[in-house]
Design a protein around this motif. Structure first.
Motif, PDB file in Angstrom:
ATOM      1  N   LEU A   3       0.820  -1.209   0.000  1.00  0.00           N
ATOM      2  CA  LEU A   3       0.000   0.000   0.000  1.00  0.00           C
ATOM      3  C   LEU A   3       0.851   1.255   0.000  1.00  0.00           C
ATOM      4  O   LEU A   3       0.514   2.245  -0.644  1.00  0.00           O
ATOM      5  N   LEU A   4       1.955   1.242   0.712  1.00  0.00           N
ATOM      6  CA  LEU A   4       2.855   2.385   0.728  1.00  0.00           C
ATOM      7  C   LEU A   4       3.396   2.667  -0.674  1.00  0.00           C
ATOM      8  O   LEU A   4       3.416   3.810  -1.124  1.00  0.00           O
ATOM      9  N   PHE A   5       3.814   1.636  -1.390  1.00  0.00           N
ATOM     10  CA  PHE A   5       4.332   1.823  -2.743  1.00  0.00           C
ATOM     11  C   PHE A   5       3.256   2.303  -3.707  1.00  0.00           C
ATOM     12  O   PHE A   5       3.512   3.111  -4.584  1.00  0.00           O
ATOM     13  N   GLU A   6       2.037   1.830  -3.539  1.00  0.00           N
ATOM     14  CA  GLU A   6       0.943   2.223  -4.426  1.00  0.00           C
ATOM     15  C   GLU A   6       0.470   3.647  -4.161  1.00  0.00           C
ATOM     16  O   GLU A   6      -0.014   4.321  -5.057  1.00  0.00           O
ATOM     17  N   ASN A   7       0.609   4.123  -2.925  1.00  0.00           N
ATOM     18  CA  ASN A   7       0.059   5.418  -2.536  1.00  0.00           C
ATOM     19  C   ASN A   7       1.118   6.372  -1.990  1.00  0.00           C
ATOM     20  O   ASN A   7       0.814   7.245  -1.197  1.00  0.00           O
ATOM     21  N   GLY A  85      -4.081  10.680  -8.506  1.00  0.00           N
ATOM     22  CA  GLY A  85      -4.145   9.279  -8.896  1.00  0.00           C
ATOM     23  C   GLY A  85      -2.784   8.849  -9.415  1.00  0.00           C
ATOM     24  O   GLY A  85      -1.763   9.455  -9.104  1.00  0.00           O
ATOM     25  N   LYS A  86      -2.775   7.812 -10.238  1.00  0.00           N
ATOM     26  CA  LYS A  86      -1.510   7.357 -10.821  1.00  0.00           C
ATOM     27  C   LYS A  86      -1.047   8.386 -11.845  1.00  0.00           C
ATOM     28  O   LYS A  86      -1.776   8.718 -12.769  1.00  0.00           O
ATOM     29  N   LEU A  87       0.155   8.883 -11.681  1.00  0.00           N
ATOM     30  CA  LEU A  87       0.684   9.936 -12.542  1.00  0.00           C
ATOM     31  C   LEU A  87       1.708   9.354 -13.504  1.00  0.00           C
ATOM     32  O   LEU A  87       2.645   8.684 -13.081  1.00  0.00           O
ATOM     33  N   ASP A  88       1.507   9.600 -14.795  1.00  0.00           N
ATOM     34  CA  ASP A  88       2.453   9.149 -15.814  1.00  0.00           C
ATOM     35  C   ASP A  88       3.561  10.200 -15.918  1.00  0.00           C
ATOM     36  O   ASP A  88       3.319  11.317 -16.350  1.00  0.00           O
TER      37      ASP A  88
END
Length: 115
Positions: A3-7, A85-88
Motif C-alpha cells: 500500500l505504501l508503494f501504491e500510494n 491518482g496514478k501519474l504518468d
C-alpha cells in the motif's frame, strides 16, 4: 508495504502545477480538472501537470505561450499530488506529469493569477 508503494505520493505532500485560462478557474474550482487531449496535439488524454513552478514558467515563455493569446489572462494552479491518482511521468519531456484521471477541486488551489 504494498500500500505504501501504491500510494506513496499521499505521504509526501508534493505539489504539481497547471496553467489555464483565468476564465476557466471558477469551473475548475467547482468541478475539478478533467482529462482532455490538447486540440493541436495527438498526445495522451489526461490532465497535464508541471513538476515545478519553474517548469511551468519556462513552458509558458516558450511553446505553451504560443497556445494562448498575448494578452489573455492566465492562472497558475497548484495541484496536491494526493489528488492526481496514478501519474504518468515517463514523458519524453521530463518536466511534466500526466494524470489520466480527473482531479477533484479539493486538491486544487490558485497559486498565481494573471501570470
Amino acid at each position: 508495504m504494498k500500500l505504501l508503494f501504491e500510494n506513496w505520493r499521499e505521504y509526501l505532500n508534493e505539489s504539481y502545477y497547471h496553467i489555464t485560462r483565468s476564465e476557466n478557474v471558477p469551473l475548475i474550482m467547482k468541478g475539478g480538472l478533467l482529462p482532455s487531449k490538447p486540440d493541436d496535439m495527438q498526445d495522451v488524454e489526461g490532465v497535464y501537470l508541471f513538476k515545478s513552478v519553474m517548469d511551468a514558467e519556462d513552458a509558458l515563455m516558450n511553446w505553451l505561450g504560443d497556445r494562448f493569446g498575448e494578452d489573455e489572462p492566465l492562472t497558475l494552479l497548484r495541484v496536491d499530488s494526493a489528488g492526481t491518482g496514478k501519474l504518468d511521468t515517463d514523458s519524453a519531456a521530463g518536466f511534466e506529469g500526466i494524470s489520466k484521471t480527473a482531479i477533484a477541486p479539493e486538491f486544487i488551489s490558485i497559486e498565481q493569477e494573471n501570470i
